[in-house]
Design an enzyme around this catalytic site. Structure first.
Site, short mmCIF file in Angstrom:
data_model
loop_
_atom_site.label_atom_id
_atom_site.label_comp_id
_atom_site.label_asym_id
_atom_site.label_seq_id
_atom_site.Cartn_x
_atom_site.Cartn_y
_atom_site.Cartn_z
N ASN A 9 0.62 -1.03 -0.01
CA ASN A 9 -0.02 -0.05 0.03
C ASN A 9 0.75 1.19 0.10
OD1 ASN A 9 -1.89 2.07 0.57
ND2 ASN A 9 -2.36 1.42 2.68
N LYS A 11 0.11 4.27 -0.26
CA LYS A 11 -0.47 5.32 0.24
C LYS A 11 -0.37 6.51 -0.53
CE LYS A 11 -0.07 3.34 4.74
NZ LYS A 11 0.21 3.31 6.17
N HIS A 96 -9.37 1.13 4.81
CA HIS A 96 -8.08 1.27 5.40
C HIS A 96 -8.40 2.43 6.61
CE1 HIS A 96 -4.21 2.60 6.31
NE2 HIS A 96 -3.83 1.48 5.90
N GLU A 98 -6.91 4.67 7.76
CA GLU A 98 -6.51 6.01 7.60
C GLU A 98 -7.87 6.64 6.80
OE1 GLU A 98 -2.87 5.52 5.51
OE2 GLU A 98 -1.92 5.04 7.34
N GLU A 168 -5.47 -4.91 10.64
CA GLU A 168 -4.27 -3.87 10.73
C GLU A 168 -4.82 -3.35 12.29
OE1 GLU A 168 -2.49 -2.88 6.95
OE2 GLU A 168 -4.28 -1.53 7.00
N GLY A 174 2.29 2.25 10.55
CA GLY A 174 3.36 3.53 10.41
C GLY A 174 4.11 3.81 11.65
N SER A 214 3.31 -2.05 10.21
CA SER A 214 4.86 -2.07 10.62
C SER A 214 5.44 -3.48 10.17
CB SER A 214 5.22 -1.78 11.78
OG SER A 214 4.65 -0.36 12.13
P1 PGA Z 1 2.56 0.47 7.69
O1 PGA Z 1 1.19 0.23 6.82
O2 PGA Z 1 3.44 -0.97 7.29
O3 PGA Z 1 3.68 1.57 7.29
O4 PGA Z 1 2.68 0.25 9.11
C1 PGA Z 1 0.66 -0.65 6.84
C2 PGA Z 1 -0.97 -0.30 6.00
O5 PGA Z 1 -1.27 0.87 6.59
O6 PGA Z 1 -1.39 -0.84 5.24
#
Ligand code: PGA
Length: 257
Positions: A9, A11, A96, A98, A168, A174, A214
């Protein structure tokens, strides 16, 4: 046997050029006849065709990070599933965290998108996961239940060959904090059991449940070796081939036994 899926992803990252370079690096590293692991990259909308053209015919697929539930028309700023399939895009990430927490998408919004994407023949990666405060107050299962129930309302069993669930935990996205393999496995077990109770044992058994939050080369193998973890949804580490490729390799090694 569930086939591992490792999805990147991106983003709201990359430029056209850096995204193209990243896609080229993956195409070079991922064998065309890549049976063991399904690999997917999800670039930002403006770069979907650029990346799609690069990965076309390779062992790497490409997907979108969102879509809208209506047919093409007067919806300024939105992207129709018809546009995604038109450019050969076969997958979409929905729900997601976010989008839930920053863009304020509700389970009802997500459900409309899920149904439209499924009707369009897209593979849907439905993301679910709890906040830190929800974990601390032992509401993880309740949150997952609400998000699964809301996101999948009215979705029938026949659509499940197009559905992937991604667990998640929001506190691990992140942040560099990763769920321990045990924490991940117990949430994945909950989700698989949820699928069994609400659909069937067959659907529970065949639906892939990815872990995201992460994921890095140094924790990928341990997470992916959990019985109910069928792949990874990778954010930050998917932006660098030298981090993303070892995650794909970890999945390939595990599926080779
Ligand atoms: P990250 O993001 O690996 O940077 O923690 C995962 C995601 O949001 O799908």
């Amino acid at each position: 046997m569930r086939r591992f899926l490792v999805a990147g992803n991106w983003k709201m990252n990359t430029t056209k050029e850096s995204g193209a370079q990243l896609a080229k690096a993956l195409v070079t590293e991922v064998p065309e006849e890549n049976q063991a692991v399904e690999v997917l990259v999800c670039p930002p909308f403006p770069y979907l065709t650029t990346v799609g053209d690069i990965v076309n015919g390779s062992g790497v697929g490409f997907g979108a990070q969102n879509c809208y539930q209506e047919a093409p028309g007067a919806y300024t700023g939105e992207t129709a599933t018809e546009m995604l399939t038109d450019i050969g895009c076969r997958s979409v990430i929905l729900g997601h965290s976010e989008r839930r927490h920053i863009l304020k998408e509700t389970d009802a919004n997500i459900n409309l998108k899920v149904k439209k994407a499924l009707d369009a023949g897209l593979q849907v990666i439905l993301c679910v996961g709890e906040l830190q405060s929800e974990r601390e107050s032992e509401q993880t299962d309740a949150v997952l239940n609400t998000q699964m129930t809301g996101g999948l309302e009215g979705v029938d069993a026949a659509a499940f060959d197009q559905i992937v669930v991604a667990y998640e935990p929001v506190w691990a996205i992140g942040t560099g904090l990763t769920a321990t393999p045990d924490q991940a496995e117990s949430a994945h077990q909950y989700l698989r059991n949820w699928l069994k109770e609400h659909y069937s044992a067959e659907i529970a058994d065949s639906t892939r449940i990815l872990y995201g939050g992460s994921v890095k080369p140094d924790n990928a193998k341990e997470l992916l070796s959990q019985e109910n973890v069928d792949g990874a949804l990778v954010g930050g580490a998917s932006l660098k081939p030298d981090l993303f490729i070892p995650i794909i390799q970890a999945a390939a090694e595990l599926s080779a036994g």
